[in-house]
Design a protein around this motif. Structure first.
Motif, mmCIF file in Angstrom:
data_model
loop_
_atom_site.group_PDB
_atom_site.id
_atom_site.type_symbol
_atom_site.label_atom_id
_atom_site.label_comp_id
_atom_site.label_asym_id
_atom_site.label_seq_id
_atom_site.Cartn_x
_atom_site.Cartn_y
_atom_site.Cartn_z
ATOM 1 N N SER A 1 0.830 -1.209 0.000
ATOM 2 C CA SER A 1 0.000 0.000 0.000
ATOM 3 C C SER A 1 0.865 1.260 0.000
ATOM 4 N N GLU A 2 2.134 1.152 0.432
ATOM 5 C CA GLU A 2 3.050 2.297 0.394
ATOM 6 C C GLU A 2 3.665 2.501 -0.985
ATOM 7 N N GLY A 3 3.430 1.573 -1.916
ATOM 8 C CA GLY A 3 3.948 1.705 -3.272
ATOM 9 C C GLY A 3 5.249 0.964 -3.513
ATOM 10 N N LYS A 4 5.719 0.175 -2.555
ATOM 11 C CA LYS A 4 6.939 -0.601 -2.759
ATOM 12 C C LYS A 4 6.609 -1.835 -3.575
ATOM 13 N N VAL A 5 7.530 -2.198 -4.483
ATOM 14 C CA VAL A 5 7.298 -3.288 -5.419
ATOM 15 C C VAL A 5 8.311 -4.396 -5.164
ATOM 16 N N TYR A 6 7.815 -5.634 -5.101
ATOM 17 C CA TYR A 6 8.668 -6.805 -4.908
ATOM 18 C C TYR A 6 8.319 -7.830 -5.985
ATOM 19 N N ARG A 7 9.310 -8.587 -6.406
ATOM 20 C CA ARG A 7 9.132 -9.548 -7.492
ATOM 21 C C ARG A 7 9.305 -10.961 -6.957
ATOM 22 N N GLY A 8 8.519 -11.870 -7.473
ATOM 23 C CA GLY A 8 8.647 -13.281 -7.140
ATOM 24 C C GLY A 8 8.532 -14.108 -8.396
ATOM 25 N N VAL A 9 9.314 -15.177 -8.482
ATOM 26 C CA VAL A 9 9.268 -16.063 -9.648
ATOM 27 C C VAL A 9 8.920 -17.467 -9.181
ATOM 28 N N CYS A 10 8.471 -18.268 -10.104
ATOM 29 C CA CYS A 10 8.093 -19.646 -9.814
ATOM 30 C C CYS A 10 9.352 -20.499 -9.797
ATOM 31 N N ARG A 11 9.620 -21.090 -8.663
ATOM 32 C CA ARG A 11 10.745 -22.015 -8.543
ATOM 33 C C ARG A 11 10.168 -23.413 -8.416
ATOM 34 N N LYS A 12 10.087 -24.110 -9.536
ATOM 35 C CA LYS A 12 9.461 -25.424 -9.557
ATOM 36 C C LYS A 12 10.445 -26.459 -9.031
ATOM 37 N N LYS A 13 10.123 -27.065 -7.889
ATOM 38 C CA LYS A 13 11.005 -28.036 -7.266
ATOM 39 C C LYS A 13 10.443 -29.442 -7.312
ATOM 40 N N LYS A 14 9.173 -29.589 -7.609
ATOM 41 C CA LYS A 14 8.523 -30.894 -7.611
ATOM 42 C C LYS A 14 7.897 -31.140 -8.973
ATOM 43 N N PHE A 15 7.442 -32.338 -9.167
ATOM 44 C CA PHE A 15 6.829 -32.706 -10.435
ATOM 45 C C PHE A 15 5.317 -32.519 -10.376
ATOM 46 N N ILE A 16 4.903 -31.306 -10.012
ATOM 47 C CA ILE A 16 3.494 -30.973 -9.990
ATOM 48 C C ILE A 16 3.262 -29.765 -10.888
ATOM 49 N N ASP A 17 2.004 -29.547 -11.237
ATOM 50 C CA ASP A 17 1.678 -28.484 -12.189
ATOM 51 C C ASP A 17 1.663 -27.099 -11.577
ATOM 52 N N THR A 18 1.456 -26.999 -10.274
ATOM 53 C CA THR A 18 1.355 -25.682 -9.652
ATOM 54 C C THR A 18 2.610 -25.373 -8.847
ATOM 55 N N CYS A 19 2.832 -24.105 -8.627
ATOM 56 C CA CYS A 19 3.921 -23.695 -7.744
ATOM 57 C C CYS A 19 3.483 -22.448 -6.984
ATOM 58 N N THR A 20 4.111 -22.239 -5.842
ATOM 59 C CA THR A 20 3.791 -21.112 -4.986
ATOM 60 C C THR A 20 4.866 -20.051 -5.146
ATOM 61 N N VAL A 21 4.461 -18.830 -5.463
ATOM 62 C CA VAL A 21 5.388 -17.729 -5.695
ATOM 63 C C VAL A 21 5.361 -16.808 -4.485
ATOM 64 N N THR A 22 6.548 -16.519 -3.927
ATOM 65 C CA THR A 22 6.684 -15.576 -2.818
ATOM 66 C C THR A 22 7.783 -14.577 -3.149
ATOM 67 N N PRO A 23 7.710 -13.371 -2.601
ATOM 68 C CA PRO A 23 8.817 -12.421 -2.798
ATOM 69 C C PRO A 23 9.928 -12.727 -1.796
ATOM 70 N N GLY A 24 11.064 -12.100 -1.952
ATOM 71 C CA GLY A 24 12.170 -12.291 -1.028
ATOM 72 C C GLY A 24 12.009 -11.525 0.264
ATOM 73 N N LYS A 25 11.138 -10.563 0.307
ATOM 74 C CA LYS A 25 10.938 -9.700 1.471
ATOM 75 C C LYS A 25 10.179 -10.425 2.573
ATOM 76 N N HIS A 26 10.609 -10.243 3.824
ATOM 77 C CA HIS A 26 9.901 -10.745 5.002
ATOM 78 C C HIS A 26 9.041 -9.624 5.566
ATOM 79 N N PHE A 27 7.829 -9.936 5.981
ATOM 80 C CA PHE A 27 6.929 -8.949 6.569
ATOM 81 C C PHE A 27 6.635 -9.326 8.011
ATOM 82 N N ASP A 28 6.451 -8.322 8.867
ATOM 83 C CA ASP A 28 6.192 -8.554 10.282
ATOM 84 C C ASP A 28 4.740 -8.925 10.556
#
Length: 115
Positions: free
Chosen positions: A54-81
């Protein structure tokens, strides 16, 4: 009759693709420290997800496929409190040499998931 059956089949296909996409917050623990990360579940590894606070900061996340499934979970590198930060996301399909295509946008839900 055939046109309505085809229309219903297409609408069900579109609904099933969007219903598969889940968003929320991952609760993580590391060395006694608890932090949260927003996540978006996608069906293709060729996507980039852009998270916007909401403050306008932008973070990027990419799909890192580690298993043989069709879906993957994308997270940014930033940790939030807190998982109550208002976070928007944009899912972009990357297919070089063409420009990125917007697949979907939305707000990350406040649903918590232990990890």
């Amino acid at each position: 009759m055939k046109k309505t059956t085809l229309l219903i089949a297409v609408l069900l296909l579109i609904f099933s693709l969007t219903a598969n996409s889940a968003t929320g917050w991952l609760k993580k623990r590391r060395k006694g420290y608890i932090y949260f990360k927003p996540f978006v579940t996608v069906n293709s590894p060729d996507v980039v997800v852009i998270f916007i606070t909401s403050e306008g900061k932008v973070y990027r996340g990419v799909c890192r496929k580690k298993k043989f499934i069709d879906t993957c979970t994308v997270t940014p590198g930033k940790h939030f409190d807190s998982p109550y930060t208002v976070m928007r996301y944009i899912v972009l399909e990357i297919s070089p040499p063409y420009a990125p295509k917007i697949l979907r946008t939305g707000t990350v839900s406040t649903q918590l998931k232990e990890n």
